[in-house]
Design a protein around this motif. Structure first.
Motif, PDB file in Angstrom:
ATOM      1  N   SER A  29      43.031  64.931  33.849  1.00 61.30           N
ATOM      2  CA  SER A  29      44.417  65.330  33.606  1.00 61.30           C
ATOM      3  C   SER A  29      44.920  66.252  34.711  1.00 61.30           C
ATOM      4  O   SER A  29      46.032  66.080  35.223  1.00 61.30           O
ATOM      5  CB  SER A  29      44.523  66.034  32.259  1.00 61.30           C
ATOM      6  OG  SER A  29      45.825  66.505  32.039  1.00 61.30           O
ATOM      7  N   GLN A  33      47.951  65.534  37.411  1.00 62.45           N
ATOM      8  CA  GLN A  33      49.074  66.452  37.581  1.00 62.45           C
ATOM      9  C   GLN A  33      49.196  66.905  39.032  1.00 62.45           C
ATOM     10  O   GLN A  33      50.315  67.008  39.564  1.00 62.45           O
ATOM     11  CB  GLN A  33      48.905  67.662  36.660  1.00 62.45           C
ATOM     12  CG  GLN A  33      49.056  67.318  35.193  1.00 62.45           C
ATOM     13  CD  GLN A  33      48.686  68.483  34.294  1.00 62.45           C
ATOM     14  OE1 GLN A  33      48.405  69.589  34.752  1.00 62.45           O
ATOM     15  NE2 GLN A  33      48.679  68.243  32.998  1.00 62.45           N
ATOM     16  N   THR A  36      50.678  64.165  41.136  1.00 61.23           N
ATOM     17  CA  THR A  36      52.116  64.083  40.884  1.00 61.23           C
ATOM     18  C   THR A  36      52.855  65.148  41.692  1.00 61.23           C
ATOM     19  O   THR A  36      53.871  64.863  42.340  1.00 61.23           O
ATOM     20  CB  THR A  36      52.408  64.240  39.381  1.00 61.23           C
ATOM     21  OG1 THR A  36      51.781  63.173  38.673  1.00 61.23           O
ATOM     22  CG2 THR A  36      53.904  64.223  39.101  1.00 61.23           C
TER      23      THR A  36
END
Length: 71
Positions: A29, A33, A36
């Protein structure tokens, strides 16, 4: 026939009806992130004048939060 094609041909309708469960770990995760944020930040680094001050500050704040574990 390529290896990829043979894999696609091996998928049956039953496989599609019963997909494998996928678990995303905390590390996965965080990695997602960060990627991104990097995708959003790269154009700003290449051409900072094309982005508003508020957007640059927002990205900076998002990166700081990620690094400090606040997200």
């Amino acid at each position: 026939m390529t290896k990829q094609a043979s894999i696609v041909e091996a998928v049956t309708e039953e496989d599609c009806e019963n997909p494998l469960p996928i678990t995303i770990t905390e590390a996965g995760s965080i990695t997602s992130q960060l990627y991104t944020l990097l995708r959003q930040t790269l154009p700003v680094l290449k051409n900072p004048e094309s982005v508003s001050d508020a957007r640059r500050q927002g990205l900076s704040e998002d990166i700081r939060k990620m690094l400090e574990g606040e997200v």
